[in-house]
Design an enzyme around this catalytic site. Structure first.
Site, PDB file in Angstrom:
ATOM      1  N   SER A   4      58.929  26.706 -44.016  1.00 10.65           N
ATOM      2  CA  SER A   4      59.815  27.833 -44.312  1.00 10.65           C
ATOM      3  C   SER A   4      60.580  28.272 -43.067  1.00 10.65           C
ATOM      4  O   SER A   4      61.516  29.062 -43.152  1.00 10.65           O
ATOM      5  CB  SER A   4      59.017  29.001 -44.899  1.00 10.65           C
ATOM      6  OG  SER A   4      57.972  29.383 -44.031  1.00 10.65           O
ATOM      7  N   CYS A   5      60.171  27.767 -41.897  1.00  8.73           N
ATOM      8  CA  CYS A   5      60.888  28.056 -40.653  1.00  8.73           C
ATOM      9  C   CYS A   5      62.277  27.413 -40.672  1.00  8.73           C
ATOM     10  O   CYS A   5      62.543  26.518 -41.456  1.00  8.73           O
ATOM     11  CB  CYS A   5      60.143  27.505 -39.442  1.00  8.73           C
ATOM     12  SG  CYS A   5      58.541  28.266 -39.143  1.00  8.73           S
ATOM     13  N   ILE A   6      63.138  27.916 -39.766  1.00  3.90           N
ATOM     14  CA  ILE A   6      64.486  27.358 -39.642  1.00  3.90           C
ATOM     15  C   ILE A   6      64.654  26.762 -38.251  1.00  3.90           C
ATOM     16  O   ILE A   6      64.302  27.396 -37.258  1.00  3.90           O
ATOM     17  CB  ILE A   6      65.562  28.466 -39.809  1.00  3.90           C
ATOM     18  CG1 ILE A   6      65.505  29.085 -41.204  1.00  3.90           C
ATOM     19  CG2 ILE A   6      66.958  27.924 -39.481  1.00  3.90           C
ATOM     20  CD1 ILE A   6      66.343  28.419 -42.249  1.00  3.90           C
TER      21      ILE A   6
END
Lengths: 199, 171
Positions: B26-28
């Site tokens: 879910s990190c960018i």
């Protein structure tokens, strides 16, 4: 505020993890008809990035069975199975690893391990713990662990990882067993043992 | 080789150095490139907003503080904001658990942060339910994205410098 845990609390959590994963190891041994070895669990309270790396190399493809926890304590039980482990486990159950039947066999292994772990935790603490249906996915380890840790601890400042390694005797198969409780979940687990208050 | 861990920001102008954000769920992974000055940077953003969190020591962890922090660090290395090419990847929803889609909120918050800085996203590979690794080589300024078990796919190529230099690099 960053929650901190005392040595006594971490010892208690390690003991809970030890008994819970011991129970899971027994179930796995019964299911496979093989001896299952269990190492001494690690209990780690780490910042998110370190917690993820403690579980392994973030880019490695890993099969995971995720069992969300409901009841008095919320969180996630996570089984991490290396690809080689999946290829070992499935034939022991008489199925191929990488088709639908293999997937459902792995999900069932996850379900049984997760449930026996939770039963042990519930009987030690007197808490009501309810496993929800398992999710199975094969993906990058870092993506799996970080995303789950973020759903359990929204602040992600300190993540508690209860991690034990199960291995099937004589086979190249190891399963990491990780419990990610929510922040409140940790004190809920410790409260019945009289250790809820941080020193 | 620079692995950009969760919450970290790396900026480099050393040709050939790799910036890599591994195992984005879910990190960018946000890559900014100024090919004129040869400065590239990457942030591994974890959550959309810093409000309510105490760790100001890690501006790169949150989209609202991470985007300006990355831009500021690139300026100090000689980059010019209006020339920056922004590329992002990640923001997946790995598991249908909980009500919150953190990945989608992260992608929105990073885009909003770039807009506030007057930048738009030149290329993006976000959403879905698969993990990704984002990789950028300083000097070549090609951003690739790889999924588990897959091959790296070019997401963006900044076409650095004069054409002759590119041809020389290929030969």
């Amino acid at each position: 505020m960053t929650p901190r845990y005392t040595e006594l609390q971490l010892d208690a959590l390690r003991e809970l993890a030890n008994i819970a994963s011991g129970n899971a190891a027994t179930s796995l041994a019964q299911m496979l008809g093989r001896e299952v070895e269990l190492n001494v669990p690690r209990v780690l309270a780490l910042p998110l990035a370190d917690a993820v790396e403690a579980c392994g190399s973030p880019e490695d493809a890993t099969t995971s069975v995720v069992i969300p926890l409901d009841g008095d304590v919320t969180g996630v039980v996570l089984l991490l199975i290396e690809p080689q482990g999946a290829e070992t486990l499935c034939p022991l159950l008489g199925v191929d690893a990488w088709d639908e039947i293999g997937e459902s066999a792995l999900r069932e292994i996850g379900n049984i391990l997760g449930t026996s772990c939770l039963n042990a935790l519930a009987s030690m603490t007197g808490l009501h713990l309810e496993p929800r249906p398992p999710h199975l996915t094969t993906d990058m380890l870092g993506a799996i662990v970080s995303s789950l840790a973020l759903t359990t601890t929204a602040s992600a400042e300190l993540v508690l990882v209860l991690d034990s390694e199960l291995s099937v005797a004589g086979e190249p198969c190891s399963i990491s067993f990780v419990l990610l409780p929510t922040e409140g979940g940790v004190s809920d687990l410790l409260a019945p043992l009289g250790l809820a208050e941080a020193a | 080789m620079g692995t950009v861990r969760m919450g970290e920001i790396e900026v480099s102008k050393r040709t050939g150095e790799e910036l890599v954000a591994r195992g984005l769920g879910s990190c960018i992974g946000l890559a900014l490139i100024d090919h004129m000055s040869g400065v590239a940077g990457m942030a591994h953003i974890v959550l959309p907003e810093s409000s309510g969190h105490t760790s100001t020591a890690e501006p790169g962890k949150f989209a609202d503080t991470g985007v300006p922090a990355l831009i500021a660090q690139m300026q100090r290395a000689g980059a010019v904001t209006r020339r920056l090419d922004a590329v992002m990847a990640g923001g997946a929803r790995m598991f249908a658990l909980g009500e919150m889609d953190i990945g989608a909120r992260n992608a929105e918050a990073v885009t909003a942060g770039l807009t506030r800085a007057g930048l738009r996203v030149r290329a993006a590979d976000t959403g879905g339910n698969r993990g990704r690794t984002m990789r950028l080589t300083v000097g070549e300024f090609e951003v690739t994205v790889k999924e588990a078990g897959g091959e790296p796919v070019t997401l963006f190529d900044a076409a650095p410098g004069p054409a002759s230099k590119r041809l020389a690099a290929r030969a």
